[in-house]
Design an enzyme around this catalytic site. Structure first.
Site, short mmCIF file in Angstrom:
data_model
loop_
_atom_site.label_atom_id
_atom_site.label_comp_id
_atom_site.label_asym_id
_atom_site.label_seq_id
_atom_site.Cartn_x
_atom_site.Cartn_y
_atom_site.Cartn_z
N HIS A 307 -2.51 3.97 -3.22
CA HIS A 307 -2.18 2.87 -2.31
C HIS A 307 -3.10 1.69 -2.61
O HIS A 307 -4.29 1.87 -2.90
CB HIS A 307 -2.37 3.31 -0.85
CG HIS A 307 -1.72 2.40 0.14
ND1 HIS A 307 -2.30 1.22 0.55
CD2 HIS A 307 -0.52 2.48 0.78
CE1 HIS A 307 -1.50 0.63 1.43
NE2 HIS A 307 -0.42 1.37 1.59
N ASP A 364 4.75 6.35 1.76
CA ASP A 364 6.05 5.99 1.20
C ASP A 364 6.69 7.17 0.49
O ASP A 364 7.92 7.33 0.51
CB ASP A 364 5.90 4.81 0.23
CG ASP A 364 5.37 3.57 0.91
OD1 ASP A 364 5.95 3.18 1.93
OD2 ASP A 364 4.37 3.00 0.46
#
Length: 428
Positions: A307, A364
């Site tokens: 991330h 995600d």
């Protein structure tokens, strides 16, 4: 004594105050720099610029911390529900039982949309992307509620705009999906809770009864909570910037939806499924793609791992991993795409290459798996993201208005041509 930053320009010293947030974040206040020195700062993408102070969300990417109004995301995901979290974000504190009941009931009273909105929806081709429909229909709410354009609304009027948007967004989102598959739209059923109501508008058919699965409802609640706000990202900053011009709540959120639509922002979970589809089409050998990801000369990259903000781990991923496991188990789905996903996850959690680089599966990755399992098409993934982010956008818009923040007006460094004289066209 307060800290002071000193900058020397052309031999002249300028002292700038240092401000500190409640979580010990520090910033140099440059508000007076241009007026005093004529200089501005250059920060492409605003990666090092604090455009505002905010009391809504705190995140620490190095430590893997995310909290809403001071409450750890782990506690909210485990103990709360999306409507309670929405109230917390928008109004600043957890509601009492009566406040939560009132808030929920007011939302239920406004779930219907004006029938003229059906005419706008019918004007979109079935191939229209649901995010385009969502952005357009949310913006159109200003036409149905022109009083929302008044920049000097009372608190009661502002609250009504907030309630209407929270209530109508799921209806419009579900209708955008029904339009894309050519199905008749479903109207809201106000005997259902927020997430159950959305699911029935998405998946029910007029020809048969529809019952929500409690495991699915719980999963959707958690996904929406985890996406409800995330500090000053692209779409949230867009909402605040548009709102700073005294644009209505509906127009500002519509702009945020458009920003979220960009694949660099809201499309990460869709990219995960597209990657898995590509691996399946190539034979489904996950080990081959793990090797490709580790090869520095191979352009392939694993989607949904690591991330940009969280340098250690994404705290939301730890929460949603269990939810993903629960959903797959409860629904008993046998999907080769999801099998590949589990193989990639296992490799990333155990392979020293990924562990050392902290390339763990992020929110995600798991949200894409869950949406796939629920039968939500990839074009709708970003719509689901927007539905979750709605209370955060509302809270940020409301905070910006209540703080009477000035209109956003970034500066630039001009690098074009210097002064030139106009040349008549026959002489060029």
């Amino acid at each position: 004594m307060s800290e002071i930053a000193e900058i020397i320009l052309d031999g002249q010293s300028y002292k700038l105050p240092v401000v500190e947030g409640t979580e010990n974040e520090k910033a140099i206040d440059i508000n007076a720099l241009r007026a005093q020195s004529g200089y501005i700062t250059l920060d492409s993408g605003y990666k090092n610029t604090g455009a505002t102070t905010s009391a809504i969300t705190f995140l620490d990417g190095e430590k893997g911390i995310l909290s809403y109004r001071g409450y750890p995301i782990e506690q909210l995901a485990e103990k709360s529900n999306f409507i309670e979290v929405a109230y917390l974000l928008i109004y600043g504190s957890l509601p009492t039982a009566q406040e939560l009941e009132d808030f929920s009931n007011k939302i239920k009273m406004h779930t219907l949309v004006n029938e003229d909105m059906r005419k706008i929806l019918d004007g979109f081709p079935s191939a229209a992307h649901p995010m385009g429909i969502l952005s357009a229909l949310i913006s159109s709410l200003t036409a149905f509620y022109p009083e929302s354009l008044n920049p000097n609304q009372s608190q009661e009027q502002m609250d009504l705009s907030i309630i209407r948007l929270m209530a109508k967004m799921p209806t419009i989102a579900a209708w955008s999906y029904k339009n894309s598959v050519g199905h008749p739209v479903n109207y809201p059923k106000n005997n259902l809770d927020y997430c159950s109501n959305f699911l029935q508008m998405m998946f029910a058919f007029p020809t048969e009864d529809y019952e929500t699965n409690p495991v699915v409802v719980d999963a959707l609640n958690k996904l929406l909570i985890l996406h409800a706000d995330h500090e000053q990202n692209c779409s949230t900053s867009t909402v605040r910037l548009v709102g700073s011009a005294n644009a209505s709540l509906y127009s500002s959120v519509s702009a945020g939806i458009s920003a979220l639509w960009g694949p660099l922002h809201g499309g990460a979970n869709q990219a995960v499924i597209e990657m898995l589809e590509a691996i399946k089409s190539d034979g489904g050998d996950s080990k081959k793609y793990i090797a490709k990801a580790k090869d520095k000369d191979d352009p392939f990259r694993l989607m949904g791992f690591g991330h940009r903000v969280y340098k250690n781990f994404d705290p939301r991923a730890k929460i949603i991993k269990k939810t993903a496991d629960d959903v797959l188990s409860a629904l008993g789905i046998n999907d080769p795409i999801l099998t590949i996903a589990k193989e990639l996850e296992e490799a990333a959690l155990n392979d020293p290459y990924f562990v050392e680089r902290k390339l763990y599966p992020n929110v995600d990755f798991y949200s894409g798996i869950i949406y796939r399992a629920l039968g939500i098409p990839t074009d709708m993934f970003t719509v689901m993201f927007a539905l979750g982010r709605l209370p955060g956008w509302i809270a940020q818009w409301k905070e910006m208005r209540e703080n009477k923040e000035p209109i956003g007006r970034p500066r630039q460094i001009y690098i074009g041509e210097t002064e030139r004289n106009y040349v008549p066209i026959e002489q060029r």
